[in-house]
Design a protein around this motif. Sequence first.
Motif, PDB file in Angstrom:
ATOM      1  N   UNK A 182       0.738  -1.146   0.020  1.00 28.99           N
ATOM      2  CA  UNK A 182       0.100  -0.107   0.065  1.00 28.99           C
ATOM      3  C   UNK A 182       0.890   1.167   0.096  1.00 28.99           C
ATOM      4  N   UNK A 183       0.590   2.353  -0.956  1.00 30.37           N
ATOM      5  CA  UNK A 183       1.479   3.342  -0.943  1.00 30.37           C
ATOM      6  C   UNK A 183       1.171   4.351   0.089  1.00 30.37           C
ATOM      7  N   UNK A 184       2.032   4.779   0.657  1.00 31.57           N
ATOM      8  CA  UNK A 184       1.912   5.689   1.779  1.00 31.57           C
ATOM      9  C   UNK A 184       1.889   7.012   1.304  1.00 31.57           C
ATOM     10  N   UNK A 185       0.588   7.951   1.674  1.00 29.95           N
ATOM     11  CA  UNK A 185       0.607   9.393   1.426  1.00 29.95           C
ATOM     12  C   UNK A 185       0.653  10.167   2.477  1.00 29.95           C
ATOM     13  N   UNK A 186       1.553  10.836   2.700  1.00 34.10           N
ATOM     14  CA  UNK A 186       1.930  11.487   3.999  1.00 34.10           C
ATOM     15  C   UNK A 186       1.205  13.219   3.679  1.00 34.10           C
ATOM     16  N   UNK A 187       0.583  13.693   4.726  1.00 33.42           N
ATOM     17  CA  UNK A 187       0.099  14.866   4.912  1.00 33.42           C
ATOM     18  C   UNK A 187       1.061  15.608   5.974  1.00 33.42           C
ATOM     19  N   UNK A 188       1.968  16.528   5.397  1.00 33.63           N
ATOM     20  CA  UNK A 188       2.940  17.326   6.099  1.00 33.63           C
ATOM     21  C   UNK A 188       2.112  18.522   7.048  1.00 33.63           C
ATOM     22  N   UNK A 189       2.157  18.306   8.344  1.00 37.12           N
ATOM     23  CA  UNK A 189       1.370  19.604   9.009  1.00 37.12           C
ATOM     24  C   UNK A 189       2.087  19.878   9.929  1.00 37.12           C
ATOM     25  N   UNK A 190       1.941  21.388  10.358  1.00 35.57           N
ATOM     26  CA  UNK A 190       2.531  21.970  11.381  1.00 35.57           C
ATOM     27  C   UNK A 190       1.625  23.264  11.745  1.00 35.57           C
ATOM     28  N   UNK A 191       1.927  24.013  12.600  1.00 41.04           N
ATOM     29  CA  UNK A 191       1.262  25.135  13.125  1.00 41.04           C
ATOM     30  C   UNK A 191       1.189  26.034  11.745  1.00 41.04           C
ATOM     31  N   UNK A 192      -0.066  26.657  11.579  1.00 40.80           N
ATOM     32  CA  UNK A 192      -0.061  27.593  10.579  1.00 40.80           C
ATOM     33  C   UNK A 192      -0.834  27.301   9.323  1.00 40.80           C
TER      34      UNK A 192
END
Length: 330
Positions: free
Chosen positions: A1-11
């Motif tokens: 399964x291909x991993x799709x990462x959502x890069x999150x940080x404040x703002x």
Amino acid sequence: MATLALAVTDGMLHFELSLAYEVFGTDPTGVADPWYSVVLCGPRAVRVGRFRLEPDHGLDHLPRAHTVIVPGWADVEVDPPADLVDAVRAAHEAGARVASLCTGVFVLAAAGLLDGKRATTHWVHAEALAARYPRVNVDPDVLYVDNGSVLTSAGKSAAMDLCLHLIRRDHGSSVANAAARRLVVPPHRDGGQAQFVTTPVPAPDNHPLADLFPWVIARLDQPLTVEDLARQARMSSRNLGRHFRSVTGTTPLQWLLTQRIRHAQELLETTDDSVEAIATATGMGTATTLRRHFNRTVGVPPDTYRRTFRSWTGPGADDGADDGGRRTTG
């Protein structure tokens, strides 16, 4: 399964983040294999708009992902966090495909991923992006740009277009169209299509051309010239040009062409009139002239534009098969 990462940080902007999670979180057909394994990656618990999110992994997990999505960045006047920039750069160096939604492009630019490449963002922020990162070839007039392993989109609905484009690349048109139907959005808008930003008519009471603009708009079916506009405004052609540049930022002829194209868009969206009839109604004269100017300004032919806006409204709608003559990006 291909991993799709959502890069999150404040703002981060919650709209683009939620949009990506919704698009990639569910296989619309139940048969696409492998589908995406969506994870949130951030340095800690983060504030996104009014919400507090607990990431699944730290930013150091990004290089393990097949695809990294960077949602919109709220405060483009400050540099994005160094740890986020470094993690996105490391992910790309490890082979991840990296895509930004709206102002997430500032993170990609800070990471050096767009040096010498074409990129886009919401037209409001295009000038700031170009000024801060002069090595980026900023194109404010398209919905998204696909450079292969690095992709960028304009704002809001264009972010949806890019997400569906990624599904189309990975799983084909039928799965992407199924995802669009589930989300009740158009199945395909080409990346080269313009952001549908038209030159506005300024407020009616604060400039010397206030009476001229509505007069022109009511006569778009007529072959107006600069001399016609100058005569109606009771000024010389040279003086008219100076006022147009001051009020609209462009020339009288360019503004007039933009209004004709804008009216053509409205007629394509709301009527069944032929392209020939619309050419007459907008003062373009012939269908050939309309197609040439429309394609150059909007990025797609009139017929494609009409299908984009009118063929997806119900379960029996066209699946959005590829049309001939579309521009591509990247």
